[in-house]
Enzyme design. Structure first.
Site, PDB file in Angstrom:
ATOM      1  N   GLU A 130       0.768  -1.180   0.364  1.00 18.38           N
ATOM      2  CA  GLU A 130       0.140  -0.356   0.281  1.00 18.38           C
ATOM      3  C   GLU A 130       0.775   1.478   0.050  1.00 18.38           C
ATOM      4  O   GLU A 130       1.974   1.259   0.572  1.00 18.38           O
ATOM      5  CB  GLU A 130      -0.962   0.020   1.058  1.00 18.38           C
ATOM      6  CG  GLU A 130      -2.542  -1.072   1.258  1.00 18.38           C
ATOM      7  CD  GLU A 130      -2.780  -1.280   2.194  1.00 18.38           C
ATOM      8  OE1 GLU A 130      -2.410  -0.588   3.180  1.00 18.38           O
ATOM      9  OE2 GLU A 130      -4.058  -1.845   2.143  1.00 18.38           O
ATOM     10  N   HIS A 250      -9.222   8.616   2.806  1.00 22.10           N
ATOM     11  CA  HIS A 250      -8.737   8.457   1.989  1.00 22.10           C
ATOM     12  C   HIS A 250      -9.077   8.112   0.834  1.00 22.10           C
ATOM     13  O   HIS A 250     -10.176   9.232   0.274  1.00 22.10           O
ATOM     14  CB  HIS A 250      -9.702   6.691   1.982  1.00 22.10           C
ATOM     15  CG  HIS A 250      -9.119   5.433   1.763  1.00 22.10           C
ATOM     16  ND1 HIS A 250      -9.431   5.362   0.340  1.00 22.10           N
ATOM     17  CD2 HIS A 250      -8.272   4.867   2.051  1.00 22.10           C
ATOM     18  CE1 HIS A 250      -8.472   3.973  -0.115  1.00 22.10           C
ATOM     19  NE2 HIS A 250      -7.937   3.490   0.954  1.00 22.10           N
ATOM     20  N   ARG A 296      -0.934   8.841   0.778  1.00 23.43           N
ATOM     21  CA  ARG A 296      -2.419   9.201   0.769  1.00 23.43           C
ATOM     22  C   ARG A 296      -2.954  10.188   0.914  1.00 23.43           C
ATOM     23  O   ARG A 296      -3.746  10.925  -0.167  1.00 23.43           O
ATOM     24  CB  ARG A 296      -3.149   8.915   2.428  1.00 23.43           C
ATOM     25  CG  ARG A 296      -4.178   7.806   1.826  1.00 23.43           C
ATOM     26  CD  ARG A 296      -4.508   6.693   3.039  1.00 23.43           C
ATOM     27  NE  ARG A 296      -4.616   5.903   3.022  1.00 23.43           N
ATOM     28  CZ  ARG A 296      -5.205   4.202   4.011  1.00 23.43           C
ATOM     29  NH1 ARG A 296      -5.652   4.705   5.013  1.00 23.43           N
ATOM     30  NH2 ARG A 296      -4.411   3.250   3.161  1.00 23.43           N
ATOM     31  N   HIS A 355     -10.932   8.972   6.453  1.00 25.32           N
ATOM     32  CA  HIS A 355     -10.829   7.667   6.650  1.00 25.32           C
ATOM     33  C   HIS A 355     -10.154   7.218   8.100  1.00 25.32           C
ATOM     34  O   HIS A 355     -10.918   5.940   8.699  1.00 25.32           O
ATOM     35  CB  HIS A 355     -10.145   7.043   5.800  1.00 25.32           C
ATOM     36  CG  HIS A 355     -10.272   5.817   5.814  1.00 25.32           C
ATOM     37  ND1 HIS A 355     -10.944   4.827   5.105  1.00 25.32           N
ATOM     38  CD2 HIS A 355      -8.224   4.838   6.106  1.00 25.32           C
ATOM     39  CE1 HIS A 355     -10.403   3.386   5.261  1.00 25.32           C
ATOM     40  NE2 HIS A 355      -8.642   3.215   6.087  1.00 25.32           N
ATOM     41  N   ARG A 390      -0.389   8.501   8.286  1.00 25.87           N
ATOM     42  CA  ARG A 390      -0.249   7.412   9.249  1.00 25.87           C
ATOM     43  C   ARG A 390      -0.483   6.708   8.726  1.00 25.87           C
ATOM     44  O   ARG A 390      -0.771   6.921   7.042  1.00 25.87           O
ATOM     45  CB  ARG A 390      -1.736   6.467   9.849  1.00 25.87           C
ATOM     46  CG  ARG A 390      -2.454   4.995  10.449  1.00 25.87           C
ATOM     47  CD  ARG A 390      -3.313   4.973   9.986  1.00 25.87           C
ATOM     48  NE  ARG A 390      -4.358   4.699   9.664  1.00 25.87           N
ATOM     49  CZ  ARG A 390      -4.404   4.027   8.873  1.00 25.87           C
ATOM     50  NH1 ARG A 390      -4.409   2.699   9.048  1.00 25.87           N
ATOM     51  NH2 ARG A 390      -5.730   4.381   7.732  1.00 25.87           N
TER      52      ARG A 390
HETATM   53  C1  SIN Z   1      -7.025  -0.140   2.855  1.00 26.64           C
HETATM   54  O1  SIN Z   1      -7.477  -0.784   2.384  1.00 26.64           O
HETATM   55  O2  SIN Z   1      -6.848   1.175   1.677  1.00 26.64           O
HETATM   56  C2  SIN Z   1      -7.776   0.889   4.489  1.00 26.64           C
HETATM   57  C3  SIN Z   1      -6.077   0.002   4.955  1.00 26.64           C
HETATM   58  C4  SIN Z   1      -5.781   1.545   5.722  1.00 26.64           C
HETATM   59  O3  SIN Z   1      -6.180   3.026   5.684  1.00 26.64           O
HETATM   60  O4  SIN Z   1      -4.541   0.867   6.750  1.00 26.64           O
END
Ligand code: SIN
Length: 548
Positions: A130, A250, A296, A355, A390
């Site tokens: 991610e 998000h 993000r 989020h 985060r």
């Molecule tokens: C996601 O699955 O994109 C969210 C994961 C997260 O916010 O830690």
């Protein structure tokens, strides 16, 4: 295991509140609440939840997974470095060290309780990637169903434990205290048609694991009832709060008008999905070297700017191998199917949505707040592990690590036995008119829209002042605030106050009028409700602009 049968106390008159006593009251049944309750064995624990166990917790909706340096090319020190880099310099480095180095132990615990992590054909963990992770290190369960599986297993485990009493369908409203030390909580039974049924749960230790604040924004990926009530309760009791201005949006919530907006996990971009505009241009290409996997906040703001310019934004997975999307992302696929969107053929409309809140109740490395006997973990707390932004999938990890710390610390203390006491419930619930549900709904929506418009992805002195003007108007016009609206207003004001004080841009906090990150602000802001009230009393809305 013991279930309190709340039906026994339904319809009791106001002055016959129910009184229960334990060593620790845990509020919330997401991952942190369940984990702290389990780990508190053999202490006598009462676990209170607003709905049924695990329902309405953000944890059960977590699609990402747990970040842990288990890969051959990885190490906790690299995970530590990625976390610090993503977080724009505001971390408590000891907290980051703690979560990244204890991640492997947490994974072993989860394997012991039979959490079925996804594995590759060689039986190694399947690791996804991610944003802002330099390695594949996110452990997942059934693709995007990590939270759901973990919460289910923890509930099973918790139910097999005799030291936990479960109290379902109770909303917690206030912390009971004596000389700034916790004595328990009061709440009310949360069932349609049941009114004025209050409950006092007495305990010298209260752990708030109530989740974040998503629903104070118009667009959120959090369950509807997650609006920061734990933060409101702690603030009203005088505990200090920290990093309140940092709200993570998000980038890819599904934009089909649903509230909450379904999350389309970042792992979809980790598997190669593109972000495109209405002309099918990949608009992240010129913005950041990591393109779709840029941090993000960068991705969310870029999408926001595109939309401000009146352009539509989409996730594009049409190049994925046939059948893959459905297998890898069953939750996302279900949302899309219901919306008649085929990820193999269609562009998927997206919108940034609130989020995760990095701020919250200020706690130390043991999860202890600034108030004696009050503890917090999970999203309700601010441990400093996440700084100003985060790193994805660090939150479940932080929840596990801090839940265990709290339990170990409480277990190491002597808890002296006290007698059951009575309290005057009317001190906490004065008889007063409250808004009808329909009118409350209208003002709640106005509040949420105000937060998105004025305290969202981009902020300025002007927008933040406008937010305060709107809070005052809502309070004035609605006259008899409902408890929920009161708490939502308080949390919104606390966030807006912190956002006004931080005159710089950093991580998720972006000020149009202070674009640079400034070394003067290289520290967390922490404050209590009185600091905010004094500030607001000395600065009418007209003067906030001048003084901030
Ligand atoms: C996601 O699955 O994109 C969210 C994961 C997260 O916010 O830690």
């Amino acid at each position: 295991m013991f279930y309190l049968i709340l039906t026994n106390i339904y319809n009791k008159p106001l002055d016959m509140e129910s009184i229960y006593k334990s060593d620790v009251v845990v509020v919330g049944s997401g991952i942190s609440g369940l984990m702290v309750a389990i780990s508190l064995y053999p202490r006598k624990v009462t676990l209170v939840t607003k709905k049924k166990l695990g329902e309405m917790s953000s944890s059960s909706w977590a699609q990402g997974g747990i970040a842990a340096a288990v890969g051959k090319d990885d190490h906790p020190d690299i995970h530590y470095a990625d976390t610090i880099k993503a977080s724009s310099g505001l971390n408590n480095k000891d907290a980051v060290k703690m979560i990244t180095s204890e991640a492997l132990e947490i994974v072993s615990f989860l394997e012991k309780i039979n959490i079925p992590f996804d594995k590759d054909k060689n039986n190694n963990f399947y690791l996804s990637i991610e944003a802002a992770h330099s390695r594949r290190r996110v452990l997942k369960i059934n693709g995007d169903q990590s939270g759901k599986f973990i919460v289910q297993k923890l509930i099973e485990y918790a139910k097999s434990q005799d030291h936990i009493t479960f109290v379902e369908d109770v909303s917690v409203d206030h912390i009971v205290q004596n000389e700034h030390a916790c004595e328990g909580i009061v709440g009310h039974i949360n069932k349609p048609g049941v009114v004025d049924n209050f409950i006092f749960l007495q305990a010298p230790n209260v752990v708030l694991a109530t989740g974040g604040i998503g629903s104070i924004y118009a667009h959120t990926t959090n369950p509807r009832d997650i609006y920061g009530e734990g933060i409101a309760m702690a603030a009203k009791a005088g505990a200090r709060l920290k990093d309140m201005e940092f709200v993570q949006f998000h980038p890819t919530a599904l934009d089909i008008g649903l509230d909450p907006a379904p999350l389309l996990t970042e792992a979809i971009r980790g598997e190669g999905a593109f972000l495109v505009d209405e002309d099918q241009n990949r608009f992240m290409l010129g913005v950041h070297p990591d393109k779709e996997l840029a941090p993000r906040d960068v991705v969310a703001r870029t999408i926001f700017k595109e939309q401000e310019r009146g352009r539509s934004t989409f996730l594009d997975c049409r190049h994925f191998s046939k059948g893959n999307f459905k297998i890898m992302f069953p939750t996302a696929n279900e949302f899309l199917t219901k919306a008649n969107i085929d990820p193999e053929k269609d562009l998927i409309p997206i919108i940034p949505a609130a989020h995760y809140h990095m701020g919250g109740i200020k706690v130390d490395l043991t999860g202890q707040s600034t108030m004696k006997g009050l503890w917090a973990c999970g999203e309700a707390s601010s441990t400093g592990a996440h700084g100003a932004n985060r790193l994805a999938s660090n939150s479940l990890l932080e929840a596990f690590v801090f839940a265990r710390k709290i339990a170990d610390t409480i277990n190491s203390k002597t808890i002296s036995s006290t007698k059951l006491q009575k309290i005057n419930i009317e001190n906490y619930f004065p008889k007063e008119k409250t808004l009808s549900k329909v009118r409350a709904k209208k003002y709640i929506w106005q509040l949420r829209s105000n937060m998105t418009r004025n305290v969202g992805l981009e902020r300025s002195k002007q927008s933040l002042t406008q937010a305060f003007i709107e809070f005052d108007r809502i309070e004035r016009e609605s006259k008899h605030l409902s408890a929920k609206l009161k708490d939502m207003l308080l949390v919104s004001r606390l966030i807006t106050y912190a956002a006004l004080l931080r005159q710089e841009s950093r991580g998720t906090h972006f000020r149009n009028d202070f674009l640079e990150t400034v070394s003067h602000y290289n520290k967390s802001l922490d404050f209590d409700i009185n600091d905010m009230t004094n500030f607001l009393n000395h600065n009418t809305n007209k003067t906030i602009i001048k003084s901030a």
